[in-house]
Enzyme design. Structure first.
Site, PDB file in Angstrom:
ATOM      1  N   ASP A  72       3.378   9.365  -0.999  1.00 57.04           N
ATOM      2  CA  ASP A  72       2.198   8.636  -0.563  1.00 57.04           C
ATOM      3  C   ASP A  72       1.943   7.523  -1.568  1.00 57.04           C
ATOM      4  O   ASP A  72       2.023   7.769  -2.777  1.00 57.04           O
ATOM      5  CB  ASP A  72       0.989   9.591  -0.536  1.00 57.04           C
ATOM      6  CG  ASP A  72       0.048   9.309   0.624  1.00 57.04           C
ATOM      7  OD1 ASP A  72      -0.020   8.149   1.048  1.00 57.04           O
ATOM      8  OD2 ASP A  72      -0.611  10.255   1.090  1.00 57.04           O
TER       9      ASP A  72
ATOM     10  N   HIS B  93       0.816  -1.220   0.000  1.00 59.53           N
ATOM     11  CA  HIS B  93       0.000   0.000   0.000  1.00 59.53           C
ATOM     12  C   HIS B  93       0.852   1.273   0.000  1.00 59.53           C
ATOM     13  O   HIS B  93       0.319   2.365  -0.163  1.00 59.53           O
ATOM     14  CB  HIS B  93      -0.941  -0.004   1.207  1.00 59.53           C
ATOM     15  CG  HIS B  93      -2.027  -1.032   1.076  1.00 59.53           C
ATOM     16  ND1 HIS B  93      -3.281  -0.723   0.611  1.00 59.53           N
ATOM     17  CD2 HIS B  93      -2.026  -2.370   1.276  1.00 59.53           C
ATOM     18  CE1 HIS B  93      -4.022  -1.821   0.565  1.00 59.53           C
ATOM     19  NE2 HIS B  93      -3.267  -2.834   0.967  1.00 59.53           N
TER      20      HIS B  93
END
Ligand code: ADQ
Length: 478
Positions: A370, A163
């Site tokens: 991110d 992720h």
């Protein structure tokens, strides 16, 4: 019936003890909702840490999780400190986000605990696995599990999804346990990332550091194919749009706008994490306000920061820096009766979050790095009337999809301040054109599409060479 076994550090529900009773609450974050669609389609069993329930009897914990389709992997406080706080969040998290001065390269003792806990997860999966079951392992905390599980269940079909970003190979090489992590990951049949860039970095690191051959999107690990691919995660955009249009959210958004008294509402929503770029964002606002002091009375800035990893090194200092900067801005640009920046250090419920998205004229999503960033997509899905401007870091995975955002380099404070200025003055027709395109993109790739496409790739992966057909194994077992 074949199942999907899912493993992640946290379960979709977290247990806690209240007056001697075990209480389950929904865990925060996008993973639980993204995988909710899988559990509706197929039988799933989810393995993970159940929450702070050290005093409860293990059987009671398992019984409390069972109705949620989950089973516990128990971890002691010492294990949580070494594996989660020390190795996962003290080493791998900053490394994957390119914050090299925060990487604890000397965390040898914590790494031992990391190994032990990853083996515990592999044991738990092996104990539940039955021939025909697919296994889907999530995120950097469990990076060693795919190979450890393959040792225990050679025939298992194993998928892994990261992720967070997979860093450039020259950054990844800093990790003292780099080969071990790569070997752990290539134990899977399919290794998934949010972007093609991360997948490329991973493939390159495997060929450079492990000497693996790569043909297209397949790595060969001693002849065994490992598919490496990009599977960008989405959100349930329809649900965000519907909530944004609901009467209660509209009413709350109107109240938030009334509080702003006609000023432009500028919003940020983040976990309170040093990767999310709060400090540089505030410095950019400070620069903007110093250059045009009239803005001080025209802006209403809301920074929502949900508490996170309070026990991990470095987070307390980061919070202190952010608090000081907010004080400095309000001291310089506020008035005796009003602040320019409103910092809310807490989580909010889904309706309040939607109301904030609906009320915000400009959304600042400027992480230093991110993996994807779901907040950017949530804001877009909530702008059902095609108004509003998204300012987005080019270092968020979401930037590879959300081309019509105002993209910025979050390290460049001057550039960021100019981008915010540009966003504040974007003409309505330009806003509408950009937002319509962004909404189309966000609605096209839902959370359910993400989960299904990953599992379809796993399903298509060739069986391990020595694997017998599931039916034969059932017969052998039966
Ligand atoms: P996170 O780092 O947690 O996720 P993000 O993708 O933005 O980052 O997800 C955060 C979630 O928490 C969002 O759904 C958001 O609505 C919610 N949230 C944040 N602040 C909140 C607040 N104050 N109150 C209520 N809710 C709040 C990791 C990776 C990301 C990746 C996701 C999914 O770091 O890059 O996008 O996993 O893969």
């Amino acid at each position: 019936m074949a199942r999907t076994l899912i493993a992640s550090h946290r379960l979709p529900v977290t247990l806690s003890q209240l007056d001697g009773q075990l209480v389950a609450t929904r865990s925060p974050g996008g993973l639980a909702s993204a995988l909710g669609s899988v559990s509706r389609d197929a039988q799933t069993l989810w393995l993970g840490w159940p929450g702070p329930v050290a005093d409860a009897a293990p059987e009671a914990v398992a019984a409390a999780l069972d109705p949620h389709g989950a089973a516990p992997v128990f971890l002691s406080d010492d294990e949580l400190r070494g594996y989660y706080e020390g190795a996962a969040n003290g080493v791998l998290w900053p490394l994957c986000h390119y914050l090299l001065d925060k990487v604890r390269v000397d965390a040898h003792d914590d790494w031992q605990v990391f190994r032990r806990v990853n083996a515990r997860f592999a044991d738990a999966l092996a104990a539940h696995w039955r021939p025909g079951d697919a296994v889907w392992i999530h995120d950097y905390q469990l990076a060693l599990v795919p190979a450890l599980l393959r040792q225990r269940c050679p025939q298992a079909r194993i998928g892994f999804f990261l992720h967070v970003p997979f860093p450039g190979p020259e950054v990844f090489r800093i990790l003292p346990w780099r080969a071990e992590v790569l070997r752990g990951l290539v134990g899977a049949d399919v290794v998934g990332f949010h972007t093609a860039g991360y997948a490329f970095h991973f493939g390159y690191a495997c060929s450079q550091l492990l000497g693996l051959e790569q043909a297209g999107d397949v790595l060969l690990d001693d002849g065994r194919p490992v598919r490496v691919g990009a599977f960008p995660i989405g959100i349930d955009a329809d649900a965000f749009a519907a909530r944004a249009l609901s009467a209660s959210v509209r009413e709350r958004a109107a109240a938030l706008r009334a509080d702003a008294q006609g000023r432009t509402v500028v919003l940020s929503v983040d976990r309170f994490d040093y990767t999310k770029g709060l400090v540089r964002r505030l410095l950019a606002l400070e620069r903007l306000l110093s250059q045009d002091r009239t803005l001080a009375d025209r802006l209403h800035v809301i920074q929502l920061a949900v508490p996170t990893r309070e026990a991990v090194d470095g987070y307390a200092e980061y919070r202190r820096t952010v608090n000081e900067l907010v004080g400095r801005l309000n001291g310089a640009f506020g008035s005796p009766t009003r602040n320019v920046v409103h910092l809310l250090h807490r989580g909010v419920d889904p309706d309040e979050l939607s109301a904030l998205y609906v009320a915000a004229d400009v959304m600042l999503v400027t992480p230093l790095r991110d993996g994807m960033n779901l907040v950017a997509k949530e804001y877009v899905a909530s702008r059902t009337d095609d108004t509003g401007v998204l300012v987005l870091s080019e270092f968020a995975g979401a930037a590879t999809e959300l081309h019509d955002a105002v993209q910025v380099n979050p390290y460049d404070v001057e550039g960021l301040s100019r981008a915010i200025h540009h966003a504040l003055h974007l003409p309505a027709d330009d806003q509408a054109r950009r937002m319509a395109a962004l909404r189309g993109t966000v609605h096209a790739g839902s959370a359910a599409v993400w989960a299904r496409s990953f599992l379809a790739a796993l399903d298509e992966s060739p069986p391990a060479p020595e694997a017998l057909p599931a039916s034969a194994l059932h017969e052998a077992a039966g």
